[in-house]
Design an enzyme around this catalytic site. Sequence first.
Site, PDB file in Angstrom:
ATOM      1  N   ARG A 264       0.849  -1.192   0.000  1.00 55.52           N
ATOM      2  CA  ARG A 264       0.000   0.000   0.000  1.00 55.52           C
ATOM      3  C   ARG A 264       0.882   1.239   0.000  1.00 55.52           C
ATOM      4  NH1 ARG A 264      -3.367  -2.877  -1.456  1.00 55.52           N
ATOM      5  NH2 ARG A 264      -5.423  -3.317  -0.586  1.00 55.52           N
TER       6      ARG A 264
ATOM      7  N   ASP B  59       4.178  -0.382  -7.193  1.00 52.01           N
ATOM      8  CA  ASP B  59       2.867  -0.705  -7.774  1.00 52.01           C
ATOM      9  C   ASP B  59       1.797   0.128  -7.080  1.00 52.01           C
ATOM     10  OD1 ASP B  59       1.154  -2.211  -9.488  1.00 52.01           O
ATOM     11  OD2 ASP B  59       0.534  -3.424  -7.770  1.00 52.01           O
TER      12      ASP B  59
ATOM     13  N   GLU C 156      -2.512   7.507  -5.385  1.00 49.35           N
ATOM     14  CA  GLU C 156      -3.152   6.742  -6.456  1.00 49.35           C
ATOM     15  C   GLU C 156      -4.674   6.906  -6.493  1.00 49.35           C
ATOM     16  OE1 GLU C 156      -3.577   2.178  -5.289  1.00 49.35           O
ATOM     17  OE2 GLU C 156      -1.564   2.906  -4.988  1.00 49.35           O
TER      18      GLU C 156
ATOM     19  N   HIS D 140      -1.177  -0.248  -9.536  1.00 56.63           N
ATOM     20  CA  HIS D 140      -1.828  -1.199  -8.620  1.00 56.63           C
ATOM     21  C   HIS D 140      -2.347  -2.429  -9.383  1.00 56.63           C
ATOM     22  CE1 HIS D 140      -3.769  -1.288  -4.405  1.00 56.63           C
ATOM     23  NE2 HIS D 140      -3.608  -2.525  -4.849  1.00 56.63           N
TER      24      HIS D 140
HETATM   25  P1  NAI Z   1      -1.300 -11.390   4.976  1.00 54.44           P
HETATM   26  O1  NAI Z   1      -2.285 -10.970   6.018  1.00 54.44           O
HETATM   27  O2  NAI Z   1      -1.229 -12.829   4.573  1.00 54.44           O
HETATM   28  O3  NAI Z   1       0.181 -10.968   5.449  1.00 54.44           O
HETATM   29  C1  NAI Z   1       0.489  -9.743   6.018  1.00 54.44           C
HETATM   30  C2  NAI Z   1       1.682  -9.969   6.964  1.00 54.44           C
HETATM   31  O4  NAI Z   1       2.097  -8.701   7.462  1.00 54.44           O
HETATM   32  C3  NAI Z   1       1.307 -10.848   8.171  1.00 54.44           C
HETATM   33  O5  NAI Z   1       2.235 -11.904   8.315  1.00 54.44           O
HETATM   34  C4  NAI Z   1       1.392  -9.872   9.343  1.00 54.44           C
HETATM   35  O6  NAI Z   1       1.819 -10.483  10.562  1.00 54.44           O
HETATM   36  C5  NAI Z   1       2.427  -8.881   8.815  1.00 54.44           C
HETATM   37  N1  NAI Z   1       2.424  -7.623   9.544  1.00 54.44           N
HETATM   38  C6  NAI Z   1       1.375  -6.984  10.113  1.00 54.44           C
HETATM   39  N2  NAI Z   1       1.808  -5.872  10.725  1.00 54.44           N
HETATM   40  C7  NAI Z   1       3.150  -5.813  10.544  1.00 54.44           C
HETATM   41  C8  NAI Z   1       4.171  -4.910  10.956  1.00 54.44           C
HETATM   42  N3  NAI Z   1       3.877  -3.837  11.697  1.00 54.44           N
HETATM   43  N4  NAI Z   1       5.431  -5.171  10.591  1.00 54.44           N
HETATM   44  C9  NAI Z   1       5.739  -6.280   9.860  1.00 54.44           C
HETATM   45  N5  NAI Z   1       4.831  -7.179   9.460  1.00 54.44           N
HETATM   46  C10 NAI Z   1       3.549  -6.935   9.793  1.00 54.44           C
HETATM   47  O7  NAI Z   1      -1.556 -10.449   3.739  1.00 54.44           O
HETATM   48  P2  NAI Z   1      -1.147 -10.712   2.214  1.00 54.44           P
HETATM   49  O8  NAI Z   1      -2.226 -11.455   1.530  1.00 54.44           O
HETATM   50  O9  NAI Z   1       0.247 -11.223   2.172  1.00 54.44           O
HETATM   51  O10 NAI Z   1      -1.180  -9.209   1.649  1.00 54.44           O
HETATM   52  C11 NAI Z   1      -0.257  -8.229   2.089  1.00 54.44           C
HETATM   53  C12 NAI Z   1      -0.679  -6.877   1.557  1.00 54.44           C
HETATM   54  O11 NAI Z   1      -0.514  -6.850   0.138  1.00 54.44           O
HETATM   55  C13 NAI Z   1      -2.159  -6.528   1.766  1.00 54.44           C
HETATM   56  O12 NAI Z   1      -2.377  -5.961   3.046  1.00 54.44           O
HETATM   57  C14 NAI Z   1      -2.428  -5.543   0.662  1.00 54.44           C
HETATM   58  O13 NAI Z   1      -2.202  -4.237   1.183  1.00 54.44           O
HETATM   59  C15 NAI Z   1      -1.358  -5.849  -0.377  1.00 54.44           C
HETATM   60  N6  NAI Z   1      -1.930  -6.334  -1.647  1.00 54.44           N
HETATM   61  C16 NAI Z   1      -1.594  -5.691  -2.808  1.00 54.44           C
HETATM   62  C17 NAI Z   1      -2.096  -6.120  -4.020  1.00 54.44           C
HETATM   63  C18 NAI Z   1      -1.730  -5.461  -5.320  1.00 54.44           C
HETATM   64  O14 NAI Z   1      -2.455  -5.638  -6.320  1.00 54.44           O
HETATM   65  N7  NAI Z   1      -0.648  -4.705  -5.394  1.00 54.44           N
HETATM   66  C19 NAI Z   1      -3.035  -7.244  -4.098  1.00 54.44           C
HETATM   67  C20 NAI Z   1      -3.278  -7.894  -2.828  1.00 54.44           C
HETATM   68  C21 NAI Z   1      -2.749  -7.427  -1.650  1.00 54.44           C
END
Ligand code: NAI
Length: 332
Positions: free
Chosen positions: A235, A259, A264, A296
């Site tokens: 993000r 991305d 955005e 994105h």
């Molecule tokens: P997820 O929930 O599986 O993983 C997120 C990880 O971040 C978790 O392991 C969590 O413990 C960790 N985390 C939380 N707070 C933290 C902190 N303060 N410091 C370090 N780690 C921390 O989520 P997933 O599916 O891996 O997605 C991650 C992010 O990717 C989403 O939140 C979304 O913002 C972004 N995303 C972007 C997309 C795109 O098209 N560019 C598409 C899908 C998701």
Amino acid sequence: MKILFFGTKSYDRQFFDDTWREKQYEQIELDYVETLLTPDTARLARGYEAVCAFVNMDLSAPAIEILADCGVRLILMRSAGFNNVDLAKAKEKNITVMRVPGYSPEAVAEHAMALALTANRHTHKAYVRVRENDFSLSGLMGVTLHGKTAGIVGTGKIGAAMARICHGFGMNVLAYDVFQNPSLDFAEYTDMDTLLARSDLISLHCPLTEETYHLIHTETIAKMKDGVILVNTSRGGLICTEDLIRGIRDGKFFAVGLDVYEEEDGSVYEDLSDAILKHSTVARLLNFPNVVVTSHQGFFAREALLAISRTTMENALCFMQGKKNGNEVESK
Ligand code: NAI
């Protein structure tokens, strides 16, 4: 149940209509509008029990108040992230919010690596040059990733997929997360400062929260190695853009791949090629020769769109049946 889809693109309609036909969701009716969901457009949802929205929409408290007045009981996010939804207001208004976690972590992780490679090896410039019969190489030199260190911030589903890709490239993998992912036995978990200091490639994969807002700012940039490659597919708000621009000007980064970026909203997924950009930050970022920006699109792969439509329809069905399937998101 009637669901109104906001911000519909042709691909959304194609995948959702196909999924609807495939499973014969006769109890569910889908209607589509192109307009984005914002406080100004939320009233279009009158008569619908559910709305379906995406990352580029404004589901702040005022929009949710209007949705509640219109009789909406369910917000279906066709995304993994939900930082644009005021969950506390949704809870107060008794509106359930559901999302699609982990629809294709590889789709996003592969795009993160594509950005790292493009920004590093300048393939976007090489492509244009060769088309113009310019076969020179000046300015195109990159670095190898093999044998270097990748720092993965956030090792959930996407971060873990990126860690595996980096491992496959022959990189040493450092990781930072509030929880360790036991499947990443090849990765070395460290604190954030160590990751910043030792990584040649830093890729951000944690969600945007109050805690992670502007995680990358002047002080954290100063802790990075000179010549680091930074990639953000998570993000925009994770990076303070002004500080990033200062860091790029100071020559801190070998390459930057984004991305997602802070400005955005309003431009993402729109064709603004004839418009004068209202904000200057993106324009400034695009001016740097070592920065590559995409709109994105990390999620934008066939497998991901299929998984998003299937899970979203299943979420709607679960809600209708009064069941929970773990895809509900609530304010803490
Ligand atoms: P997820 O929930 O599986 O993983 C997120 C990880 O971040 C978790 O392991 C969590 O413990 C960790 N985390 C939380 N707070 C933290 C902190 N303060 N410091 C370090 N780690 C921390 O989520 P997933 O599916 O891996 O997605 C991650 C992010 O990717 C989403 O939140 C979304 O913002 C972004 N995303 C972007 C997309 C795109 O098209 N560019 C598409 C899908 C998701």
